[in-house]
Design a protein around this motif. Structure first.
Motif, PDB file in Angstrom:
ATOM      1  N   LEU A  67     -23.790  -1.279  45.168  1.00 23.45           N
ATOM      2  CA  LEU A  67     -22.290  -1.291  45.005  1.00 23.45           C
ATOM      3  C   LEU A  67     -21.793  -2.706  44.366  1.00 23.45           C
ATOM      4  O   LEU A  67     -20.723  -2.671  43.878  1.00 23.45           O
ATOM      5  N   ILE A  68     -22.329  -3.842  44.478  1.00 23.51           N
ATOM      6  CA  ILE A  68     -22.038  -5.080  44.110  1.00 23.51           C
ATOM      7  C   ILE A  68     -22.201  -4.944  42.633  1.00 23.51           C
ATOM      8  O   ILE A  68     -21.305  -5.390  41.756  1.00 23.51           O
ATOM      9  N   TYR A  69     -23.236  -4.439  41.977  1.00 25.84           N
ATOM     10  CA  TYR A  69     -23.434  -4.302  40.731  1.00 25.84           C
ATOM     11  C   TYR A  69     -22.332  -3.425  40.084  1.00 25.84           C
ATOM     12  O   TYR A  69     -21.602  -3.429  39.009  1.00 25.84           O
ATOM     13  N   ALA A  70     -22.209  -2.529  40.768  1.00 28.04           N
ATOM     14  CA  ALA A  70     -21.076  -1.222  40.204  1.00 28.04           C
ATOM     15  C   ALA A  70     -19.737  -1.630  40.104  1.00 28.04           C
ATOM     16  O   ALA A  70     -19.021  -1.584  39.258  1.00 28.04           O
ATOM     17  N   ALA A  71     -19.270  -2.705  41.251  1.00 32.08           N
ATOM     18  CA  ALA A  71     -18.099  -3.048  41.205  1.00 32.08           C
ATOM     19  C   ALA A  71     -17.828  -4.126  39.949  1.00 32.08           C
ATOM     20  O   ALA A  71     -16.648  -4.405  39.543  1.00 32.08           O
ATOM     21  N   THR A  72     -19.039  -4.698  39.571  1.00 33.34           N
ATOM     22  CA  THR A  72     -18.672  -5.792  38.713  1.00 33.34           C
ATOM     23  C   THR A  72     -18.108  -5.465  37.585  1.00 33.34           C
ATOM     24  O   THR A  72     -17.363  -6.176  36.626  1.00 33.34           O
ATOM     25  N   ALA A  93     -10.953 -15.244  43.464  1.00 32.18           N
ATOM     26  CA  ALA A  93     -11.924 -14.705  44.122  1.00 32.18           C
ATOM     27  C   ALA A  93     -12.838 -13.854  43.545  1.00 32.18           C
ATOM     28  O   ALA A  93     -13.978 -13.742  43.859  1.00 32.18           O
ATOM     29  N   GLU A  94     -12.378 -13.172  42.328  1.00 32.25           N
ATOM     30  CA  GLU A  94     -13.392 -12.437  41.605  1.00 32.25           C
ATOM     31  C   GLU A  94     -14.543 -13.392  41.008  1.00 32.25           C
ATOM     32  O   GLU A  94     -15.483 -12.861  40.667  1.00 32.25           O
ATOM     33  N   LEU A  95     -13.757 -14.635  40.384  1.00 37.54           N
ATOM     34  CA  LEU A  95     -14.866 -15.211  39.467  1.00 37.54           C
ATOM     35  C   LEU A  95     -15.973 -15.838  40.669  1.00 37.54           C
ATOM     36  O   LEU A  95     -17.145 -15.867  40.316  1.00 37.54           O
ATOM     37  N   GLY A  96     -15.551 -16.138  42.018  1.00 38.31           N
ATOM     38  CA  GLY A  96     -16.412 -16.397  42.996  1.00 38.31           C
ATOM     39  C   GLY A  96     -17.465 -15.255  43.335  1.00 38.31           C
ATOM     40  O   GLY A  96     -18.477 -15.622  43.539  1.00 38.31           O
ATOM     41  N   TYR A  97     -17.048 -14.005  43.118  1.00 37.41           N
ATOM     42  CA  TYR A  97     -17.364 -12.919  43.267  1.00 37.41           C
ATOM     43  C   TYR A  97     -18.865 -12.763  42.418  1.00 37.41           C
ATOM     44  O   TYR A  97     -20.130 -12.491  42.581  1.00 37.41           O
ATOM     45  N   MET A  98     -18.196 -13.219  41.099  1.00 35.23           N
ATOM     46  CA  MET A  98     -19.400 -13.168  40.242  1.00 35.23           C
ATOM     47  C   MET A  98     -20.685 -14.063  40.471  1.00 35.23           C
ATOM     48  O   MET A  98     -21.822 -13.869  40.112  1.00 35.23           O
ATOM     49  N   VAL A  99     -20.315 -15.120  40.914  1.00 30.95           N
ATOM     50  CA  VAL A  99     -21.418 -16.199  41.159  1.00 30.95           C
ATOM     51  C   VAL A  99     -22.049 -15.726  42.545  1.00 30.95           C
ATOM     52  O   VAL A  99     -23.485 -15.766  42.570  1.00 30.95           O
ATOM     53  N   LEU A 100     -21.423 -15.698  43.540  1.00 30.21           N
ATOM     54  CA  LEU A 100     -22.028 -15.692  44.962  1.00 30.21           C
ATOM     55  C   LEU A 100     -22.526 -14.199  45.013  1.00 30.21           C
ATOM     56  O   LEU A 100     -23.714 -14.171  45.602  1.00 30.21           O
ATOM     57  N   PHE A 101     -21.973 -13.172  44.997  1.00 32.73           N
ATOM     58  CA  PHE A 101     -22.182 -11.996  45.251  1.00 32.73           C
ATOM     59  C   PHE A 101     -23.133 -11.423  44.045  1.00 32.73           C
ATOM     60  O   PHE A 101     -24.299 -10.907  44.272  1.00 32.73           O
ATOM     61  N   LEU A 102     -22.626 -11.268  42.817  1.00 31.89           N
ATOM     62  CA  LEU A 102     -23.496 -10.714  41.837  1.00 31.89           C
ATOM     63  C   LEU A 102     -24.861 -11.265  41.470  1.00 31.89           C
ATOM     64  O   LEU A 102     -25.761 -10.689  41.263  1.00 31.89           O
ATOM     65  N   THR A 103     -24.681 -12.411  41.339  1.00 33.92           N
ATOM     66  CA  THR A 103     -25.891 -13.371  40.924  1.00 33.92           C
ATOM     67  C   THR A 103     -26.638 -13.682  42.058  1.00 33.92           C
ATOM     68  O   THR A 103     -28.180 -13.652  41.825  1.00 33.92           O
ATOM     69  N   LEU A 141     -26.374 -13.004  45.925  1.00 29.39           N
ATOM     70  CA  LEU A 141     -26.620 -12.014  47.244  1.00 29.39           C
ATOM     71  C   LEU A 141     -27.414 -10.845  46.770  1.00 29.39           C
ATOM     72  O   LEU A 141     -28.096 -10.356  47.197  1.00 29.39           O
ATOM     73  N   ALA A 142     -27.032 -10.191  45.488  1.00 29.61           N
ATOM     74  CA  ALA A 142     -27.593  -8.911  45.093  1.00 29.61           C
ATOM     75  C   ALA A 142     -28.989  -9.089  44.882  1.00 29.61           C
ATOM     76  O   ALA A 142     -29.778  -8.241  45.047  1.00 29.61           O
ATOM     77  N   TYR A 143     -29.316 -10.373  43.915  1.00 29.97           N
ATOM     78  CA  TYR A 143     -30.727 -10.501  43.738  1.00 29.97           C
ATOM     79  C   TYR A 143     -31.853 -10.815  45.074  1.00 29.97           C
ATOM     80  O   TYR A 143     -32.488 -10.002  45.290  1.00 29.97           O
ATOM     81  N   LEU A 144     -31.155 -11.154  46.216  1.00 30.92           N
ATOM     82  CA  LEU A 144     -31.785 -11.337  47.421  1.00 30.92           C
ATOM     83  C   LEU A 144     -32.071 -10.157  48.239  1.00 30.92           C
ATOM     84  O   LEU A 144     -32.998  -9.899  48.686  1.00 30.92           O
ATOM     85  N   LEU A 145     -30.882  -9.234  48.158  1.00 31.00           N
ATOM     86  CA  LEU A 145     -31.031  -7.969  48.858  1.00 31.00           C
ATOM     87  C   LEU A 145     -32.108  -7.124  47.995  1.00 31.00           C
ATOM     88  O   LEU A 145     -32.942  -6.376  48.632  1.00 31.00           O
ATOM     89  N   ASN A 146     -31.744  -7.029  46.709  1.00 29.79           N
ATOM     90  CA  ASN A 146     -32.993  -6.234  46.073  1.00 29.79           C
ATOM     91  C   ASN A 146     -34.414  -6.683  46.346  1.00 29.79           C
ATOM     92  O   ASN A 146     -35.346  -5.832  46.392  1.00 29.79           O
ATOM     93  N   ASN A 147     -34.543  -7.807  46.283  1.00 33.74           N
ATOM     94  CA  ASN A 147     -35.950  -8.289  46.152  1.00 33.74           C
ATOM     95  C   ASN A 147     -36.533  -8.271  47.862  1.00 33.74           C
ATOM     96  O   ASN A 147     -37.778  -8.013  47.710  1.00 33.74           O
TER      97      ASN A 147
END
Length: 313
Positions: free
Chosen positions: A15-20, A220-230, A232-238
């Motif tokens: 979902l994080i990747y898709a929203a990006t 907020a969207e710029l923060g999303y790119m850094v915190l969530f996309l780069t 959180l999503a990596y940590l969840l996947n791994n």
């Protein structure tokens, strides 16, 4: 481990990747140029992963000329060139095109493994590569229904195709490092290399960006790119990679573009057409043929981590 937690982690990452794909269209190029956005993302992630490395593996270092050169190649391909091409392509293309083109990464992984590691390509996988290539080519050359200048859309799609290709090469190169060292040791190094690639290109744009005109939702969207996309999503996947089966991971490869389409259409950022439907069908069929474990006497099973990481940007 609870299956609910595994599914929740994989779904949230997808979902994080898709929203990006849709959220990034708000940012670029109206408020910030693509290279400047990359500086924020890579700069923030470099600091965070460097700190995590100090906390989790403070004494570990990548040693040996071969491993250090491999880490440099991973940083240049998987972080620097990958991110510059992705954000530049997304700024010119459409969210749906971008999400669909990303799904060819598993196909490129198989090709790269054949060239770099000598793995055999079976006839069904060869057919999958051909189908995926046809679908990707049709998608790259397609005209957007919104009437946007075709040259811009073509350039954007080509940037995204390059992005998917270099990221797939990165997946093949980084696997030995991930098996040998702590994940944060590898990430800290390759993001540092990636930052060295990105800063000379994007820092001038980042410094000349008029941040005073950013409304709250853009911050907020710029923060999303850094915190969530780069991060959180990596940590969840791994984390999920430790417990999920290859078949389950494959399902979430297909789910990401589906979610991206739903989000883009719901937010009015893109339109899903019949042309995109058959192009997506060709790509999905190709990826399925490539990713399936065709059991032959000479074929080796594909590592579980390869298809899963293909969703990571």
């Amino acid at each position: 481990m609870s299956s609910f937690r595994i599914h929740a982690a994989l779904f949230l990452a997808a979902l994080i990747y898709a929203a990006t794909y849709s959220l990034a269209k708000d940012l670029m190029p109206g408020y910030i140029q693509p290279q400047a956005a990359v500086v924020w993302r890579i700069g923030g992630a470099t600091l965070v992963f460097g700190l995590l490395k100090l906390l989790t593996a403070p004494g570990e270092r990548i040693v040996g000329a071969a491993d250090n050169w491999r880490a440099i190649a991973c940083g240049v391909l998987g972080i620097g060139l990958n991110q510059l091409a992705f954000f530049q392509g997304l700024s010119l293309s459409t969210p749906i095109n971008a999400s669909l083109i990303q799904t060819i990464s598993p196909i490129v992984v198989v090709l790269a493994s054949a060239v770099l590691l000598g793995e055999r390509i079976t006839p069904p996988r060869l057919l999958g590569i051909a189908l995926g290539a046809c679908g990707a080519a049709a998608l790259v050359l397609s005209r957007p229904p919104s009437g946007k200048v075709a040259a811009d859309a073509l350039a954007g799609n080509l940037f995204l195709l390059f992005n998917a290709t270099v990221f797939a090469l990165y997946l093949v190169l980084v696997a030995p490092l991930m098996r040998k060292y702590h994940a944060f040791t590898v990430l800290a190094r390759i993001f540092l290399v990636g930052a060295a690639v990105v800063l000379p290109v994007g820092l001038p744009q980042a410094l000349h960006t008029d941040y005073g005109r950013f409304p709250a939702y853009i911050w907020a969207e710029l923060g999303y790119m850094v915190l969530f996309l780069t991060i959180l999503a990596y940590l969840l996947n791994n984390w999920a990679l430790k417990y999920a089966s290859p078949n389950l991971l494959g399902v979430y490869i297909y789910l990401q573009p589906v979610l991206a389409v739903l989000i883009a259409v719901a937010l009015g950022k893109d339109v899903f057409t019949l042309d995109k439907a058959w192009q997506a069908a060709l790509i999905f069929l190709g990826v399925w043929l490539v990713g399936r474990n065709w059991r032959t006497a000479s074929a080796k099973p594909k590592p579980a981590a390869v298809p899963a990481e293909a969703t990571v940007e």
